[in-house]
Scaffold this active site. Structure first.
Site, mmCIF file in Angstrom:
data_model
loop_
_atom_site.group_PDB
_atom_site.id
_atom_site.type_symbol
_atom_site.label_atom_id
_atom_site.label_comp_id
_atom_site.label_asym_id
_atom_site.label_seq_id
_atom_site.Cartn_x
_atom_site.Cartn_y
_atom_site.Cartn_z
ATOM 1 N N GLY A 80 2.968 -10.086 9.463
ATOM 2 C CA GLY A 80 1.667 -9.457 8.927
ATOM 3 C C GLY A 80 0.685 -10.912 8.213
ATOM 4 O O GLY A 80 1.368 -11.948 8.043
ATOM 5 N N GLY A 81 -0.410 -10.504 8.483
ATOM 6 C CA GLY A 81 -1.502 -11.318 8.266
ATOM 7 C C GLY A 81 -1.707 -12.651 9.274
ATOM 8 O O GLY A 81 -2.375 -13.460 9.032
ATOM 9 N N ARG B 215 2.428 -10.546 14.666
ATOM 10 C CA ARG B 215 1.092 -9.676 14.781
ATOM 11 C C ARG B 215 1.487 -8.133 15.175
ATOM 12 O O ARG B 215 1.102 -8.140 16.276
ATOM 13 C CB ARG B 215 -0.078 -10.400 15.270
ATOM 14 C CG ARG B 215 -1.223 -9.439 14.889
ATOM 15 C CD ARG B 215 -2.578 -10.309 15.454
ATOM 16 N NE ARG B 215 -3.876 -9.411 14.914
ATOM 17 C CZ ARG B 215 -4.839 -9.719 15.743
ATOM 18 N NH1 ARG B 215 -4.961 -10.489 16.540
ATOM 19 N NH2 ARG B 215 -6.006 -8.920 15.471
ATOM 20 N N ARG C 232 -0.579 -1.658 2.825
ATOM 21 C CA ARG C 232 -0.683 -0.182 2.864
ATOM 22 C C ARG C 232 0.269 0.693 1.886
ATOM 23 O O ARG C 232 -0.164 1.934 1.550
ATOM 24 C CB ARG C 232 -0.592 0.499 4.198
ATOM 25 C CG ARG C 232 -1.472 -0.071 5.093
ATOM 26 C CD ARG C 232 -1.714 0.834 6.361
ATOM 27 N NE ARG C 232 -0.545 0.895 6.973
ATOM 28 C CZ ARG C 232 0.188 -0.027 8.057
ATOM 29 N NH1 ARG C 232 -0.607 -0.821 8.510
ATOM 30 N NH2 ARG C 232 1.169 0.163 8.566
ATOM 31 N N THR D 36 13.444 -1.068 8.570
ATOM 32 C CA THR D 36 12.128 -1.419 7.813
ATOM 33 C C THR D 36 12.607 -0.783 6.369
ATOM 34 O O THR D 36 13.304 0.325 6.284
ATOM 35 C CB THR D 36 11.195 -0.559 8.335
ATOM 36 O OG1 THR D 36 10.879 -1.011 9.636
ATOM 37 C CG2 THR D 36 9.958 -0.654 7.294
ATOM 38 N N SER E 223 7.184 -9.182 4.724
ATOM 39 C CA SER E 223 6.359 -8.182 5.141
ATOM 40 C C SER E 223 5.760 -7.198 4.014
ATOM 41 O O SER E 223 6.847 -7.009 3.290
ATOM 42 C CB SER E 223 6.659 -7.271 6.095
ATOM 43 O OG SER E 223 5.830 -6.300 6.394
ATOM 44 N N ARG F 235 -2.237 6.143 1.166
ATOM 45 C CA ARG F 235 -3.362 5.282 2.222
ATOM 46 C C ARG F 235 -4.502 6.032 1.922
ATOM 47 O O ARG F 235 -4.597 7.113 2.851
ATOM 48 C CB ARG F 235 -2.390 5.631 3.364
ATOM 49 C CG ARG F 235 -1.074 4.740 3.545
ATOM 50 C CD ARG F 235 -0.438 5.159 4.964
ATOM 51 N NE ARG F 235 0.802 4.431 4.934
ATOM 52 C CZ ARG F 235 1.404 3.986 5.967
ATOM 53 N NH1 ARG F 235 1.109 4.219 6.956
ATOM 54 N NH2 ARG F 235 2.470 3.174 6.098
ATOM 55 N N HIS G 73 3.899 -4.541 4.679
ATOM 56 C CA HIS G 73 3.719 -3.417 5.452
ATOM 57 C C HIS G 73 2.026 -3.319 5.403
ATOM 58 O O HIS G 73 1.411 -2.268 5.451
ATOM 59 C CB HIS G 73 4.357 -2.223 4.876
ATOM 60 C CG HIS G 73 4.720 -1.044 5.953
ATOM 61 N ND1 HIS G 73 5.653 -1.343 6.843
ATOM 62 C CD2 HIS G 73 3.823 -0.171 6.395
ATOM 63 C CE1 HIS G 73 5.773 -0.101 7.608
ATOM 64 N NE2 HIS G 73 4.459 0.348 7.446
ATOM 65 N N LYS H 209 13.266 -5.666 7.642
ATOM 66 C CA LYS H 209 11.839 -5.786 7.460
ATOM 67 C C LYS H 209 11.176 -5.312 6.268
ATOM 68 O O LYS H 209 11.382 -4.331 5.784
ATOM 69 C CB LYS H 209 11.034 -5.064 8.829
ATOM 70 C CG LYS H 209 9.412 -5.272 8.703
ATOM 71 C CD LYS H 209 8.959 -4.357 9.987
ATOM 72 C CE LYS H 209 7.476 -4.543 9.887
ATOM 73 N NZ LYS H 209 6.864 -3.479 8.496
#
Length: 200
Positions: free
Chosen positions: A157-158, A178, A128, A4, A123, A13, A125, A101
């Site tokens: 994502g999404g 997902r 966030r 990542t 992505s 956040r 993330h 990622k």
């Protein structure tokens, strides 16, 4: 293996800050009311083994008994000096399927190909990290056009329903993911040896 690359520092956040979400959890009137309305949560919290991340617990103090926000946790836990050379070295040492990622641009996708990655996950993330970041699908087509024949591209994502997977596949992605449901949807194998397809 997937590395990542979009959480090198914790994002602001706001929801976590507003709710007081910390590690370990801090009980407030609101969280106590939530526990009361979800008795199995409370039962599991009180009776089950304490949550642990064994691959990290020997290396960082956060996540044990130190009260720290999630944003601070990530900011202090991760090596913020990590760069492309480190990712290339890790990819070479791993010697197998290796994905990055958090790729959000054609330039980064091309660089991932150069360092020997076999896959990338487009992505942001979950939005966030940067609240103004584009959604993964917004640049998926241009990334697939640039590197889709050289590397497996996963829209991470999404994805909320099957039609989102179909849309991602239609612009060249090999899979849609997902992560909150711990599942991936793919269509066959990608161009690299073994391919990621739905295997990630």
């Amino acid at each position: 293996m997937a590395l990542t690359v979009d959480t090198i520092t914790g994002g602001n956040r706001e929801r976590d800050l507003r709710t007081g979400f910390k590690s370990p959890p801090k009980l407030t009137l609101s969280s106590l009311a939530s526990f009361a309305s979800h008795p199995m949560w409370a039962w599991n919290f009180l009776t089950k083994e304490k949550f642990d991340m064994p691959h990290l617990s020997g290396h960082v103090g956060q996540g044990t008994n130190l009260a720290v926000s999630v944003g601070d946790y990530f900011s202090t836990m991760l090596d913020q000096s990590m760069g492309w050379d480190d990712a290339e070295k890790l990819c070479s040492q791993w010697g197998g399927q290796f994905a990055l990622k958090g790729i959000m641009s054609v330039e980064d996708a091309l660089r991932a190909v150069e360092i020997g990655c076999t896959g990338i996950m487009v992505s942001n993330h979950g939005g966030r990290q940067l609240d103004g970041a584009r959604a993964p699908f917004d640049q998926l087509a241009e990334i697939c056009d640039a590197v889709g024949d050289k590397i497996d591209v996963i829209c991470e994502g999404g994805v909320q329903r099957g039609t989102h997977v179909l849309k991602a596949l239609s612009v060249g992605a090999k899979a849609g993911s997902r992560p909150s449901r711990w599942c991936n949807f793919g269509c066959g194998r990608g161009p690299s040896s073994g391919g990621f397809g739905g295997d990630v």
